[in-house]
Design an enzyme around this catalytic site. Structure first.
Site, PDB file in Angstrom:
ATOM      1  N   GLY A  12       0.738  -0.861  -0.058  1.00 46.81           N
ATOM      2  CA  GLY A  12       0.234   0.382   0.423  1.00 46.81           C
ATOM      3  C   GLY A  12       1.037   1.645  -0.252  1.00 46.81           C
ATOM      4  O   GLY A  12       0.525   2.434   0.630  1.00 46.81           O
ATOM      5  N   ASN A  71       1.365   3.432  -2.203  1.00 43.33           N
ATOM      6  CA  ASN A  71       1.136   4.487  -3.513  1.00 43.33           C
ATOM      7  C   ASN A  71      -0.077   5.003  -2.931  1.00 43.33           C
ATOM      8  O   ASN A  71      -0.573   5.875  -2.980  1.00 43.33           O
ATOM      9  CB  ASN A  71       0.843   3.811  -4.681  1.00 43.33           C
ATOM     10  CG  ASN A  71       1.780   3.539  -5.486  1.00 43.33           C
ATOM     11  OD1 ASN A  71       2.505   4.897  -5.851  1.00 43.33           O
ATOM     12  ND2 ASN A  71       2.696   2.779  -6.635  1.00 43.33           N
ATOM     13  N   ASP A  89      -1.569  -3.111 -19.903  1.00 44.72           N
ATOM     14  CA  ASP A  89      -0.254  -2.288 -19.770  1.00 44.72           C
ATOM     15  C   ASP A  89       0.092  -1.818 -21.063  1.00 44.72           C
ATOM     16  O   ASP A  89       0.683  -1.122 -21.551  1.00 44.72           O
ATOM     17  CB  ASP A  89       1.709  -3.081 -19.354  1.00 44.72           C
ATOM     18  CG  ASP A  89       1.382  -3.199 -17.720  1.00 44.72           C
ATOM     19  OD1 ASP A  89       0.147  -2.610 -17.146  1.00 44.72           O
ATOM     20  OD2 ASP A  89       2.258  -4.210 -18.154  1.00 44.72           O
ATOM     21  N   HIS A 129       2.436   2.151 -13.964  1.00 40.50           N
ATOM     22  CA  HIS A 129       3.333   0.643 -14.189  1.00 40.50           C
ATOM     23  C   HIS A 129       5.009   0.932 -14.022  1.00 40.50           C
ATOM     24  O   HIS A 129       5.106   2.414 -14.234  1.00 40.50           O
ATOM     25  CB  HIS A 129       2.913   0.269 -15.567  1.00 40.50           C
ATOM     26  CG  HIS A 129       3.710  -0.512 -15.635  1.00 40.50           C
ATOM     27  ND1 HIS A 129       3.220  -1.989 -15.557  1.00 40.50           N
ATOM     28  CD2 HIS A 129       5.071  -0.708 -16.635  1.00 40.50           C
ATOM     29  CE1 HIS A 129       4.541  -2.910 -16.424  1.00 40.50           C
ATOM     30  NE2 HIS A 129       4.995  -2.156 -17.100  1.00 40.50           N
ATOM     31  N   ARG A 164     -10.906 -18.709  -8.154  1.00 40.09           N
ATOM     32  CA  ARG A 164     -10.043 -19.676  -8.649  1.00 40.09           C
ATOM     33  C   ARG A 164      -8.453 -20.006  -9.325  1.00 40.09           C
ATOM     34  O   ARG A 164      -7.778 -20.549  -9.841  1.00 40.09           O
ATOM     35  CB  ARG A 164     -10.729 -21.121  -9.035  1.00 40.09           C
ATOM     36  CG  ARG A 164     -12.148 -20.988  -8.695  1.00 40.09           C
ATOM     37  CD  ARG A 164     -12.702 -22.193 -10.033  1.00 40.09           C
ATOM     38  NE  ARG A 164     -13.101 -20.995 -11.015  1.00 40.09           N
ATOM     39  CZ  ARG A 164     -14.251 -22.013 -12.241  1.00 40.09           C
ATOM     40  NH1 ARG A 164     -14.487 -23.243 -12.254  1.00 40.09           N
ATOM     41  NH2 ARG A 164     -14.313 -20.633 -12.731  1.00 40.09           N
TER      42      ARG A 164
END
Length: 202
Positions: free
Chosen positions: A17, A19, A152, A116, A66
């Site tokens: 956490g 950011n 991205d 990113h 899953r």
């Protein structure tokens, strides 16, 4: 949305956490004109949830599902409902380690941000700082972009450059990229708000 109401952020994170903490600090110090309505995580032990609870911000833990890398459609639908329940205007991914598919992108079109750790379009995907080191480039950095179905690959909103120094390790480089992220992310969000480059959700 009325001019008086602050933009309400929903933060999604899977890890420490950092950011989120930077965004929270930017709000507290008046550098970011927004509020955080809710923090959501796919991991019940994620530190981002502890930070949010310490700041008296509501939290939601998503079902595990899953798969490790993406959320099943019904979980994404539950995520979208949670964001709407808390009146979220803008969705901010802060170290969220799941790829988003259709339901959430449809619920919040053009309103989901990600950061990113590379200068996109270079070094997409996992551990981008390691990719940069292995490629032998002179610099890397971080990119804030809109989230789209391809990973991205959404439109770029801002970048910060980080030089690669002789003797850098993946850890030292990643730490400096994160410092840049903590400066860049609140700045880009504030610019979006000031320029009204997003739309209210109806």
């Amino acid at each position: 949305m009325s001019a008086e109401r602050q933009v309400r952020l929903g933060i999604l994170g899977s890890g420490r956490g950092s950011n989120f903490a930077a965004i929270l600090d930017a709000i507290a110090t008046g550098r970011l004109s927004a509020s955080i309505s809710v923090v959501l995580s796919d991991r019940e032990d994620a530190r981002i949830l502890e930070l949010a609870r310490s700041a008296k911000i509501p939290t939601v833990v998503l079902p595990k599902g899953r798969y490790r890398t993406w959320l099943e459609p019904h979980i994404e639908e539950e995520l979208a409902r949670s964001l709407r329940r808390f009146g979220v205007d803008l969705v901010v991914l802060a170290g969220f380690l799941r790829v988003l598919k259709g339901p959430l992108l449809a619920a919040y079109p053009g309103k989901i941000l990600n950061i990113h750790p590379s200068l996109l379009p270079a070094f997409k995907g996992k551990e981008a700082w390691k990719q940069a080191l292995e490629a032998g480039v002179a610099e890397t950095g971080c990119t804030v972009h809109w989230v789209e179905p391809e990973v991205d690959s959404g439109p770029i909103l801002g970048q910060a450059r980080v030089p690669i120094r002789p003797g850098d390790t993946p850890e030292s480089l990643h730490a400096r990229i994160q410092e840049a992220e903590h400066r860049l992310y609140p700045e880009v969000i504030q610019r979006l708000i000031e320029q009204k480059l997003w739309r209210e959700i109806h």
